[in-house]
Design a protein around this motif. Structure first.
Motif, mmCIF file in Angstrom:
data_model
loop_
_atom_site.group_PDB
_atom_site.id
_atom_site.type_symbol
_atom_site.label_atom_id
_atom_site.label_comp_id
_atom_site.label_asym_id
_atom_site.label_seq_id
_atom_site.Cartn_x
_atom_site.Cartn_y
_atom_site.Cartn_z
ATOM 1 N N HIS A 4 0.819 -1.208 0.000
ATOM 2 C CA HIS A 4 0.000 0.000 0.000
ATOM 3 C C HIS A 4 0.854 1.259 0.000
ATOM 4 C CE1 HIS A 4 -3.517 -2.452 0.657
ATOM 5 N NE2 HIS A 4 -2.922 -3.023 1.687
ATOM 6 N N GLU A 5 2.167 1.084 -0.112
ATOM 7 C CA GLU A 5 3.133 2.182 -0.083
ATOM 8 C C GLU A 5 2.973 3.021 1.177
ATOM 9 O OE1 GLU A 5 3.653 4.310 -3.732
ATOM 10 O OE2 GLU A 5 3.259 2.524 -4.916
ATOM 11 N N ILE A 6 2.786 2.332 2.314
ATOM 12 C CA ILE A 6 2.691 2.985 3.609
ATOM 13 C C ILE A 6 3.987 2.730 4.347
ATOM 14 C CG2 ILE A 6 1.512 2.985 5.841
ATOM 15 C CD1 ILE A 6 -1.006 2.066 4.318
ATOM 16 N N THR A 7 4.542 3.780 4.915
ATOM 17 C CA THR A 7 5.788 3.655 5.663
ATOM 18 C C THR A 7 5.580 4.202 7.065
ATOM 19 O OG1 THR A 7 7.066 3.953 3.642
ATOM 20 C CG2 THR A 7 8.222 4.290 5.709
ATOM 21 N N LEU A 8 6.056 3.481 8.042
ATOM 22 C CA LEU A 8 5.991 3.923 9.420
ATOM 23 C C LEU A 8 6.751 5.235 9.570
ATOM 24 C CD1 LEU A 8 5.465 3.333 12.460
ATOM 25 C CD2 LEU A 8 7.656 2.152 12.458
ATOM 26 N N ARG A 27 2.644 19.867 9.077
ATOM 27 C CA ARG A 27 2.926 20.462 7.759
ATOM 28 C C ARG A 27 1.772 20.233 6.790
ATOM 29 N NH1 ARG A 27 7.714 17.876 4.739
ATOM 30 N NH2 ARG A 27 6.105 16.360 4.354
ATOM 31 N N TRP A 28 1.278 18.987 6.747
ATOM 32 C CA TRP A 28 0.177 18.690 5.821
ATOM 33 C C TRP A 28 -1.120 19.347 6.257
ATOM 34 C CZ3 TRP A 28 1.041 17.596 1.116
ATOM 35 C CH2 TRP A 28 2.186 16.904 0.757
ATOM 36 N N ALA A 29 -1.353 19.475 7.558
ATOM 37 C CA ALA A 29 -2.550 20.170 8.037
ATOM 38 C C ALA A 29 -2.508 21.634 7.595
ATOM 39 C CB ALA A 29 -2.663 20.062 9.551
ATOM 40 N N ALA A 54 -8.704 20.828 7.536
ATOM 41 C CA ALA A 54 -7.290 20.465 7.632
ATOM 42 C C ALA A 54 -7.069 19.215 8.469
ATOM 43 C CB ALA A 54 -6.487 21.623 8.207
ATOM 44 N N VAL A 55 -7.889 19.022 9.489
ATOM 45 C CA VAL A 55 -7.644 17.903 10.399
ATOM 46 C C VAL A 55 -8.610 16.743 10.236
ATOM 47 C CG1 VAL A 55 -6.505 19.352 12.119
ATOM 48 C CG2 VAL A 55 -8.966 18.978 12.280
ATOM 49 N N HIS A 56 -9.693 16.939 9.520
ATOM 50 C CA HIS A 56 -10.655 15.858 9.283
ATOM 51 C C HIS A 56 -10.513 15.393 7.842
ATOM 52 C CE1 HIS A 56 -12.503 16.521 13.147
ATOM 53 N NE2 HIS A 56 -12.527 17.806 12.884
ATOM 54 N N ARG A 57 -9.902 14.234 7.661
ATOM 55 C CA ARG A 57 -9.617 13.738 6.316
ATOM 56 C C ARG A 57 -10.780 12.916 5.781
ATOM 57 N NH1 ARG A 57 -6.909 15.900 3.320
ATOM 58 N NH2 ARG A 57 -6.214 14.054 2.279
ATOM 59 N N LYS A 58 -11.076 13.138 4.529
ATOM 60 C CA LYS A 58 -12.066 12.334 3.814
ATOM 61 C C LYS A 58 -11.427 11.929 2.500
ATOM 62 C CE LYS A 58 -15.975 14.813 5.717
ATOM 63 N NZ LYS A 58 -17.025 15.781 5.467
ATOM 64 N N GLY A 59 -11.621 10.700 2.125
ATOM 65 C CA GLY A 59 -11.070 10.239 0.857
ATOM 66 C C GLY A 59 -9.594 9.916 0.959
ATOM 67 N N PRO A 60 -8.966 9.711 -0.184
ATOM 68 C CA PRO A 60 -7.554 9.297 -0.179
ATOM 69 C C PRO A 60 -6.621 10.423 0.265
ATOM 70 C CG PRO A 60 -8.318 9.688 -2.408
ATOM 71 C CD PRO A 60 -9.524 9.804 -1.521
ATOM 72 N N ILE A 61 -5.535 10.029 0.875
ATOM 73 C CA ILE A 61 -4.503 10.976 1.284
ATOM 74 C C ILE A 61 -3.571 11.206 0.095
ATOM 75 C CG2 ILE A 61 -2.526 11.267 2.841
ATOM 76 C CD1 ILE A 61 -4.049 9.577 4.875
ATOM 77 N N GLU A 62 -3.031 12.413 0.007
ATOM 78 C CA GLU A 62 -2.126 12.743 -1.093
ATOM 79 C C GLU A 62 -0.955 11.761 -1.118
ATOM 80 O OE1 GLU A 62 -2.819 14.836 1.424
ATOM 81 O OE2 GLU A 62 -4.028 16.413 0.550
#
Length: 98
Positions: A4-8, A27-29, A54-62
């Motif tokens: 899933h291309e997820i890195t700790l 930074r992303w927020a 900024a803090v409530h994510r919906k859908g895919p993350i960049e």
């Protein structure tokens, strides 16, 4: 997780200035809050809904670009190596009674 291309997010021990996950999240927020403000036509100011978006994510993350991912993985490998060296030195010192 690699599929899933997820890195700790690694936060190195005894290096409080790094605070990996917190810094990246902040930074992303900020990027998302700025985008929300710009979408409603505001420049230089935020309202509560901008901050909420900024803090409530919906859908895919960049997605993280390949260069950033490789740089992060290199830093992660280096930190893991340093931690392993420190652990080895600690064990040797314990065995020598230091």
């Amino acid at each position: 997780m690699p599929q899933h291309e997820i890195t700790l997010m690694h936060s190195p021990v005894r290096r409080p200035r790094y605070n990996g996950a917190c810094e990246v999240g902040g930074r992303w927020a900020k990027v998302r809050a700025l985008a929300a403000a710009q979408a409603r036509g505001a420049v230089g100011s935020f309202c509560q809904s901008d901050l909420d978006q900024a803090v409530h994510r919906k859908g895919p993350i960049e997605r993280v670009d390949a260069e950033t991912r490789e740089r992060f993985l290199g830093v992660l490998d280096e930190q893991r190596r340093l931690v392993a060296e420190e652990e080895l030195q600690r064990r040797v010192a314990e065995q020598q009674g230091l």
